[in-house]
Design a protein around this motif. Sequence first.
Motif, PDB file in Angstrom:
ATOM      1  N   VAL A  10       0.846  -1.189   0.000  1.00 20.60           N
ATOM      2  CA  VAL A  10       0.000   0.000   0.000  1.00 20.60           C
ATOM      3  C   VAL A  10       0.886   1.245   0.000  1.00 20.60           C
ATOM      4  CG1 VAL A  10      -1.777   1.302   1.249  1.00 20.60           C
ATOM      5  CG2 VAL A  10      -1.853  -1.204   1.202  1.00 20.60           C
ATOM      6  N   SER A  11       0.592   2.172  -0.903  1.00 16.37           N
ATOM      7  CA  SER A  11       1.388   3.398  -1.026  1.00 16.37           C
ATOM      8  C   SER A  11       0.826   4.502  -0.135  1.00 16.37           C
ATOM      9  CB  SER A  11       1.390   3.877  -2.479  1.00 16.37           C
ATOM     10  OG  SER A  11       1.941   2.911  -3.335  1.00 16.37           O
ATOM     11  N   THR A  12       1.727   5.336   0.365  1.00 14.78           N
ATOM     12  CA  THR A  12       1.317   6.499   1.148  1.00 14.78           C
ATOM     13  C   THR A  12       1.732   7.757   0.400  1.00 14.78           C
ATOM     14  OG1 THR A  12       3.389   6.290   2.420  1.00 14.78           O
ATOM     15  CG2 THR A  12       1.399   5.329   3.375  1.00 14.78           C
ATOM     16  N   PHE A  13       0.752   8.620   0.107  1.00 15.23           N
ATOM     17  CA  PHE A  13       0.999   9.838  -0.661  1.00 15.23           C
ATOM     18  C   PHE A  13       0.982  11.047   0.275  1.00 15.23           C
ATOM     19  CE2 PHE A  13      -0.247   8.834  -5.283  1.00 15.23           C
ATOM     20  CZ  PHE A  13      -0.061   7.469  -5.135  1.00 15.23           C
ATOM     21  N   LEU A  14       2.060  11.814   0.299  1.00 18.45           N
ATOM     22  CA  LEU A  14       2.076  13.108   0.971  1.00 18.45           C
ATOM     23  C   LEU A  14       1.579  14.156  -0.009  1.00 18.45           C
ATOM     24  CD1 LEU A  14       2.929  15.311   3.058  1.00 18.45           C
ATOM     25  CD2 LEU A  14       5.206  15.240   1.972  1.00 18.45           C
ATOM     26  N   LEU A  15       0.475  14.828   0.319  1.00 17.10           N
ATOM     27  CA  LEU A  15      -0.001  15.931  -0.503  1.00 17.10           C
ATOM     28  C   LEU A  15       0.671  17.205  -0.017  1.00 17.10           C
ATOM     29  CD1 LEU A  15      -2.253  13.728  -0.887  1.00 17.10           C
ATOM     30  CD2 LEU A  15      -3.792  15.635  -1.391  1.00 17.10           C
ATOM     31  N   THR A  16       1.494  17.798  -0.880  1.00 18.95           N
ATOM     32  CA  THR A  16       2.218  19.013  -0.512  1.00 18.95           C
ATOM     33  C   THR A  16       1.875  20.155  -1.452  1.00 18.95           C
ATOM     34  OG1 THR A  16       4.404  19.959  -0.055  1.00 18.95           O
ATOM     35  CG2 THR A  16       4.266  18.375  -1.875  1.00 18.95           C
ATOM     36  N   SER A  17       1.745  21.344  -0.874  1.00 16.07           N
ATOM     37  CA  SER A  17       1.496  22.538  -1.690  1.00 16.07           C
ATOM     38  C   SER A  17       2.782  23.320  -1.933  1.00 16.07           C
ATOM     39  CB  SER A  17       0.457  23.444  -1.006  1.00 16.07           C
ATOM     40  OG  SER A  17       0.916  23.859   0.273  1.00 16.07           O
ATOM     41  N   GLU A  18       3.905  22.787  -1.458  1.00 16.05           N
ATOM     42  CA  GLU A  18       5.199  23.433  -1.722  1.00 16.05           C
ATOM     43  C   GLU A  18       5.515  23.349  -3.220  1.00 16.05           C
ATOM     44  OE1 GLU A  18       6.581  25.108   0.471  1.00 16.05           O
ATOM     45  OE2 GLU A  18       6.011  24.275   2.417  1.00 16.05           O
ATOM     46  N   THR A  19       6.282  24.327  -3.715  1.00 18.61           N
ATOM     47  CA  THR A  19       6.568  24.356  -5.148  1.00 18.61           C
ATOM     48  C   THR A  19       8.065  24.378  -5.482  1.00 18.61           C
ATOM     49  OG1 THR A  19       6.302  26.759  -5.127  1.00 18.61           O
ATOM     50  CG2 THR A  19       4.382  25.452  -5.782  1.00 18.61           C
ATOM     51  N   SER A  20       8.915  24.542  -4.485  1.00 19.51           N
ATOM     52  CA  SER A  20      10.361  24.475  -4.751  1.00 19.51           C
ATOM     53  C   SER A  20      10.867  23.089  -4.358  1.00 19.51           C
ATOM     54  CB  SER A  20      11.122  25.547  -3.963  1.00 19.51           C
ATOM     55  OG  SER A  20      11.239  25.192  -2.591  1.00 19.51           O
ATOM     56  N   ALA A  21      11.881  22.610  -5.063  1.00 17.50           N
ATOM     57  CA  ALA A  21      12.406  21.271  -4.781  1.00 17.50           C
ATOM     58  C   ALA A  21      12.876  21.151  -3.342  1.00 17.50           C
ATOM     59  CB  ALA A  21      13.546  20.958  -5.751  1.00 17.50           C
ATOM     60  N   ASP A  22      13.600  22.166  -2.860  1.00 16.24           N
ATOM     61  CA  ASP A  22      14.123  22.112  -1.487  1.00 16.24           C
ATOM     62  C   ASP A  22      12.993  22.003  -0.471  1.00 16.24           C
ATOM     63  OD1 ASP A  22      16.678  22.257  -2.435  1.00 16.24           O
ATOM     64  OD2 ASP A  22      16.988  24.377  -1.932  1.00 16.24           O
ATOM     65  N   LYS A  23      11.940  22.789  -0.652  1.00 17.34           N
ATOM     66  CA  LYS A  23      10.814  22.788   0.295  1.00 17.34           C
ATOM     67  C   LYS A  23      10.044  21.472   0.223  1.00 17.34           C
ATOM     68  CE  LYS A  23      10.793  27.047   2.092  1.00 17.34           C
ATOM     69  NZ  LYS A  23      10.809  27.315   3.554  1.00 17.34           N
ATOM     70  N   ILE A  24       9.908  20.921  -0.978  1.00 17.90           N
ATOM     71  CA  ILE A  24       9.202  19.644  -1.139  1.00 17.90           C
ATOM     72  C   ILE A  24       9.990  18.520  -0.474  1.00 17.90           C
ATOM     73  CG2 ILE A  24       8.454  17.904  -2.821  1.00 17.90           C
ATOM     74  CD1 ILE A  24       7.815  20.305  -4.719  1.00 17.90           C
ATOM     75  N   VAL A  25      11.292  18.490  -0.704  1.00 19.11           N
ATOM     76  CA  VAL A  25      12.147  17.470  -0.088  1.00 19.11           C
ATOM     77  C   VAL A  25      12.127  17.623   1.431  1.00 19.11           C
ATOM     78  CG1 VAL A  25      14.529  16.667   0.154  1.00 19.11           C
ATOM     79  CG2 VAL A  25      13.607  17.158  -2.120  1.00 19.11           C
ATOM     80  N   GLU A  26      12.168  18.864   1.893  1.00 15.07           N
ATOM     81  CA  GLU A  26      12.120  19.140   3.337  1.00 15.07           C
ATOM     82  C   GLU A  26      10.801  18.654   3.933  1.00 15.07           C
ATOM     83  OE1 GLU A  26      11.877  23.085   6.143  1.00 15.07           O
ATOM     84  OE2 GLU A  26      13.040  23.229   4.290  1.00 15.07           O
TER      85      GLU A  26
END
Length: 215
Positions: free
Chosen positions: A56-72
């Motif tokens: 079963v996969s777990t999806f994080l829904l993120t509204s961040e738009t920069s790679a650094d912020k998304i990875v963080e």
Amino acid sequence: MHTRVKICCVNSIEEARLAIEFGASAIGLVGKMPSGPGIIPDDLIRKIASEIPPPVSTFLLTSETSADKIVEHHSRTHTSAIQIVDEVETYVYASIRKALPSVKIVQVVHVTGEESIDKAVMISENVDLILLDSGNPNLKIKELGGTGRTHNWKISRKIVEQSTAPVFLAGGLNPENINRAIEEVNPFGVDVCSGVRTGGKLDPLKLEKFFAGIS
């Protein structure tokens, strides 16, 4: 082909287990958003994700738009996939892939018209999954999902036919329309939030009807 089901807006380990019990192959965990339902703290997302067994996969829904912020953001949650709900620059995908090679990248495309076809097809070359939803990122307070509205499924069908990545269909799906949605769009998977809830909570009867409509 068996249609995958992602149950979104999961807010507890109990809800995650209920979704999986009915047959969900993925669950969506909603991080900080400008609007929409299901938002939970990152530490709870991490706790739920740690309890979910493969496959079963777990999806994080993120509204961040920069790679650094998304990875963080991902570093605080440790999900198996990242669902980017807003538009990002193309180079962002490669940066995320380099930092998190084992994490699946899912890009949401909000279907607003025929122009969404070329956009989705182009993005599909850089991600693992495309998810078609019914938000409007151009509003003053962005709608980035969870609207409960359907969109033009004829456009979604064209995207499915041309995309190089598998496509999930979201937006206003419920037990009454899920069979028709699958027939008209033929997606790899479907994504549902409010359509299987009553009073904000997952409803076993609606879940049963929803899964029964997938054939």
